[in-house]
Design an enzyme around this catalytic site. Structure first.
Site, PDB file in Angstrom:
ATOM      1  N   SER A   3       0.753  -1.084  -0.041  1.00  0.00           N
ATOM      2  CA  SER A   3      -0.019  -0.031   0.042  1.00  0.00           C
ATOM      3  C   SER A   3       0.851   1.109   0.013  1.00  0.00           C
ATOM      4  O   SER A   3       0.352   2.227  -0.664  1.00  0.00           O
ATOM      5  CB  SER A   3      -0.855   0.015   1.172  1.00  0.00           C
ATOM      6  N   GLU A  61      -4.425  -3.402  -6.372  1.00  0.00           N
ATOM      7  CA  GLU A  61      -5.078  -2.135  -7.121  1.00  0.00           C
ATOM      8  C   GLU A  61      -5.468  -1.143  -5.884  1.00  0.00           C
ATOM      9  O   GLU A  61      -6.246  -0.363  -6.406  1.00  0.00           O
ATOM     10  CB  GLU A  61      -5.765  -2.333  -8.177  1.00  0.00           C
TER      11      GLU A  61
HETATM   12  C1  LIG Z   1      -2.767 -11.860  -7.002  1.00  0.00           C
HETATM   13  C2  LIG Z   1      -1.916 -10.494  -6.822  1.00  0.00           C
HETATM   14  C3  LIG Z   1      -1.528  -9.873  -8.004  1.00  0.00           C
HETATM   15  C4  LIG Z   1      -0.920  -8.828  -8.050  1.00  0.00           C
HETATM   16  N1  LIG Z   1      -0.364  -7.934  -9.045  1.00  0.00           N
HETATM   17  C5  LIG Z   1       0.524  -6.966  -8.904  1.00  0.00           C
HETATM   18  C6  LIG Z   1       1.060  -6.398 -10.207  1.00  0.00           C
HETATM   19  O1  LIG Z   1       0.985  -7.062 -11.220  1.00  0.00           O
HETATM   20  N2  LIG Z   1       2.019  -5.514  -9.800  1.00  0.00           N
HETATM   21  C7  LIG Z   1       2.199  -4.957  -8.513  1.00  0.00           C
HETATM   22  O2  LIG Z   1       3.213  -4.046  -8.464  1.00  0.00           O
HETATM   23  N3  LIG Z   1       1.693  -5.506  -7.549  1.00  0.00           N
HETATM   24  C8  LIG Z   1       0.711  -6.571  -7.561  1.00  0.00           C
HETATM   25  N4  LIG Z   1       0.306  -7.059  -6.531  1.00  0.00           N
HETATM   26  C9  LIG Z   1       0.451  -6.423  -5.342  1.00  0.00           C
HETATM   27  C10 LIG Z   1      -0.827  -5.706  -4.801  1.00  0.00           C
HETATM   28  O3  LIG Z   1      -0.873  -4.751  -5.215  1.00  0.00           O
HETATM   29  C11 LIG Z   1      -0.359  -5.544  -3.028  1.00  0.00           C
HETATM   30  O4  LIG Z   1      -0.703  -6.719  -2.415  1.00  0.00           O
HETATM   31  C12 LIG Z   1      -1.421  -4.323  -2.469  1.00  0.00           C
HETATM   32  O5  LIG Z   1      -1.290  -3.242  -3.072  1.00  0.00           O
HETATM   33  C13 LIG Z   1      -1.448  -4.485  -1.058  1.00  0.00           C
HETATM   34  O6  LIG Z   1      -0.306  -4.378  -0.483  1.00  0.00           O
HETATM   35  P1  LIG Z   1       0.253  -5.388   0.595  1.00  0.00           P
HETATM   36  O7  LIG Z   1      -0.023  -6.689   0.085  1.00  0.00           O
HETATM   37  O8  LIG Z   1       1.551  -5.143   0.958  1.00  0.00           O
HETATM   38  O9  LIG Z   1      -0.786  -5.009   1.872  1.00  0.00           O
HETATM   39  P2  LIG Z   1      -0.188  -3.930   3.132  1.00  0.00           P
HETATM   40  O10 LIG Z   1      -0.058  -2.746   2.574  1.00  0.00           O
HETATM   41  O11 LIG Z   1       0.724  -4.815   3.863  1.00  0.00           O
HETATM   42  O12 LIG Z   1      -1.509  -3.801   3.676  1.00  0.00           O
HETATM   43  C14 LIG Z   1      -2.121  -5.002   4.934  1.00  0.00           C
HETATM   44  C15 LIG Z   1      -3.352  -4.425   5.308  1.00  0.00           C
HETATM   45  O13 LIG Z   1      -3.197  -3.188   5.956  1.00  0.00           O
HETATM   46  C16 LIG Z   1      -3.855  -2.107   5.542  1.00  0.00           C
HETATM   47  N5  LIG Z   1      -3.443  -0.847   5.499  1.00  0.00           N
HETATM   48  C17 LIG Z   1      -2.214  -0.302   5.037  1.00  0.00           C
HETATM   49  N6  LIG Z   1      -1.939   0.854   5.148  1.00  0.00           N
HETATM   50  C18 LIG Z   1      -3.054   1.301   5.836  1.00  0.00           C
HETATM   51  C19 LIG Z   1      -3.436   2.545   5.995  1.00  0.00           C
HETATM   52  N7  LIG Z   1      -2.603   3.696   5.687  1.00  0.00           N
HETATM   53  N8  LIG Z   1      -4.657   2.846   6.579  1.00  0.00           N
HETATM   54  C20 LIG Z   1      -5.502   1.805   6.735  1.00  0.00           C
HETATM   55  N9  LIG Z   1      -5.192   0.550   6.463  1.00  0.00           N
HETATM   56  C21 LIG Z   1      -3.971   0.516   5.817  1.00  0.00           C
HETATM   57  C22 LIG Z   1      -4.410  -2.730   4.066  1.00  0.00           C
HETATM   58  O14 LIG Z   1      -5.688  -2.095   3.740  1.00  0.00           O
HETATM   59  C23 LIG Z   1      -4.191  -4.081   4.278  1.00  0.00           C
HETATM   60  O15 LIG Z   1      -5.607  -4.602   4.888  1.00  0.00           O
HETATM   61  C24 LIG Z   1      -0.716  -8.107  -6.563  1.00  0.00           C
HETATM   62  C25 LIG Z   1      -1.120  -8.855  -5.551  1.00  0.00           C
HETATM   63  C26 LIG Z   1      -1.674 -10.059  -5.475  1.00  0.00           C
HETATM   64  C27 LIG Z   1      -2.059 -10.881  -4.307  1.00  0.00           C
END
Ligand SMILES: Cc1cc2nc3c(=O)[nH]c(=O)nc-3n(C[C@H](O)[C@H](O)[C@H](O)COP(=O)(O)OP(=O)(O)OC[C@H]3O[C@@H](n4cnc5c(N)ncnc54)[C@H](O)[C@@H]3O)c2cc1C
Length: 431
Positions: A163, A411
């Site tokens: 994120s 996304e």
């Molecule tokens: C199947 C799949 C395909 C993907 N494809 C791509 C791709 O092609 N290219 C790419 O670049 N990425 C890709 N991703 C990555 C995806 O974009 C990230 O998983 C997503 O942005 C969330 O990041 P994270 O998993 O690190 O979660 P985190 O950021 O660690 O979040 C964990 C939790 O904390 C919450 N959180 C975090 N910050 C805050 C805040 N400030 N306030 C409130 N809540 C918060 C989140 O909402 C979530 O519930 C993919 C992921 C998957 C699973």
């Protein structure tokens, strides 16, 4: 305004409307949700492919957890997987064709849908940030040819930067002697990561500037130092390949920096002088791409709704079809209601993005948030309506539920969408 003047104005408006064949005004066409013939034709075309090619293959590729190359090839053969098709969807001035095509394809199956549409993430980055020469060179290569289709990957996320994209650690350093960029870092969860011909990588050229020091690079096919890491085993969307990508002293020509070095240097200089960056413009781009992702979620939701509606009419308990119970019928009514409401938000945001309206209230985020949550809720309800059958892999709704869940995560998670919306409506930097 006097009463007479008001009456005269009202009469003039009525006369103008009556005398205008298409009901439009000098300012533009009248409001309509009726699709034009081109939109209907494309919807039918994509629906036919989804019904006849994607659906029958869905279960197999979900179980295999592999990229469905034969299906991608079929899509390439009929021109659906091509930059021309994407260009045609995009060129619709109302903005609706792109979400309509996505909804239909993902109605067929979301895993295969993403295997086909995942490339468009990289294409969108090249289209949004590249020079006309870079677009001409790289966008066709993202797709390959009808006989030999290729896929592309967009790599922004990292193990410690999901994120919070500003936390990206991958670096790009310019080597003036060779006019090359040297890229080092690890990308996570990249759709098509490692199996793509073209990778678009977001890297930091100045870490102190955080996200304002980021730039996008094309990594050409076969570049040394760009390797696939672990392939991710997933809950859903299993026909779509997701993997880490390692970048170790990965050297790319200077021309692979999207937008070019001059533009980057100018931007960095502006930021270092403390001038405002174009973050607002970047935000607008995100807002514009979110309805397409929302439309994919809608496709899953609609598929689950249609399946459970038919099932509820067929399945008999206590001597009557289960749909004759309000508990089931009202659930289906709510599913239809929520899906249609989500589609209106998706279409509004798509129209706003394409016609250059300003997203005052993060309407793009609203559409993705609503559609993603409706998809998760509707697919869960579909399992409930199918009872024990819904919970088995003999029926498709459990797969739809697994597929839907990613739409509240990638996304921009639902929490991040709410953050964007709450900041937009309040002007407060909500944390
Ligand atoms: C199947 C799949 C395909 C993907 N494809 C791509 C791709 O092609 N290219 C790419 O670049 N990425 C890709 N991703 C990555 C995806 O974009 C990230 O998983 C997503 O942005 C969330 O990041 P994270 O998993 O690190 O979660 P985190 O950021 O660690 O979040 C964990 C939790 O904390 C919450 N959180 C975090 N910050 C805050 C805040 N400030 N306030 C409130 N809540 C918060 C989140 O909402 C979530 O519930 C993919 C992921 C998957 C699973």
């Amino acid at each position: 305004m006097t009463e007479n003047a008001a009456v005269a104005e009202a009469e003039a408006l009525v006369a103008e409307a009556a005398g205008n064949d298409d009901g439009g005004s000098a300012d533009g066409p009248k409001f309509t949700l009726e699709l034009n013939q081109d939109q209907k034709d494309i919807r039918e075309w994509v629906h036919g492919f989804a019904e006849n090619v994607v659906r029958p293959a869905a279960e197999e590729w979900d179980e295999r957890e592999e990229t469905p190359w034969p299906v991608i090839q079929e899509a390439a053969k009929i021109g659906l997987y091509s930059f021309e098709a994407l260009g045609q969807f995009w060129s619709d001035e109302t903005g609706l064709t792109l979400p309509i095509a996505n909804e239909e394809l993902f109605w067929g199956d979301a895993g295969i849908g993403m295997a086909i549409m995942g490339t468009s993430l990289a294409v969108a980055a090249i289209f949004g940030q590249g020079t006309p020469e870079q677009m001409g060179e790289w966008i066709p290569r993202c797709f390959g040819s009808a006989d030999d289709p290729k896929v592309a990957a967009f790599c922004a996320s990292e193990p410690d930067a999901g994120s919070d994209v500003s936390a990206i650690r991958t670096t790009a350093k310019y080597d003036e002697a060779t006019d090359e960029w040297v890229i080092n870092g690890q990308k996570a969860w990249a759709t098509n990561g490692g199996i793509a011909d073209v990778h678009v990588v977001i890297a930091s050229v100045d870490r102190e500037l955080r996200s304002r020091g980021h730039a996008a690079f094309v990594i050409p096919p076969g570049t040394k130092g760009c390797e696939q890491g672990a392939k991710v085993k997933k809950h859903g969307l299993r026909a779509s390949h997701t993997a880490d990508v390692h970048l170790d002293d990965c050297r790319v020509p200077g021309a692979c920096l999207l937008g070019g070095k001059e533009k980057l240097d100018e931007r960095l200089a502006r930021v270092r002088e403390g001038k405002r960056s174009k973050s607002q413009a970047a935000m607008q781009t995100f807002e514009a791409s979110r309805p397409t992702v929302g439309a994919q979620a809608l496709g899953i939701a609609r598929a689950a709704y249609e399946y459970s509606l038919e099932y509820a009419k067929e399945r008999k308990q206590f001597g009557r079809a289960i749909i004759e119970n309000q508990a089931i019928a009202f659930t289906l009514a709510d599913m239809k209601l929520e899906i249609d409401a989500a589609r209106l938000l998706v279409w509004r945001a798509a129209w706003m993005g394409r016609t250059g309206q300003k997203f005052e209230n993060a309407e793009g985020s609203m559409s993705k948030l609503k559609a993603g949550e409706v998809a998760v809720w509707s697919t869960e309800r579909a399992i409930q309506i199918l009872g024990g059958n819904g919970y088995t892999r003999e029926y498709p709704v459990e797969r739809m539920h697994r597929d839907a869940k990613i739409y509240t995560i990638f996304e921009g998670t639902s929490e991040i969408q709410r953050l964007v919306i709450s900041r937009a409506i309040s002007g407060v930097h909500v944390q």
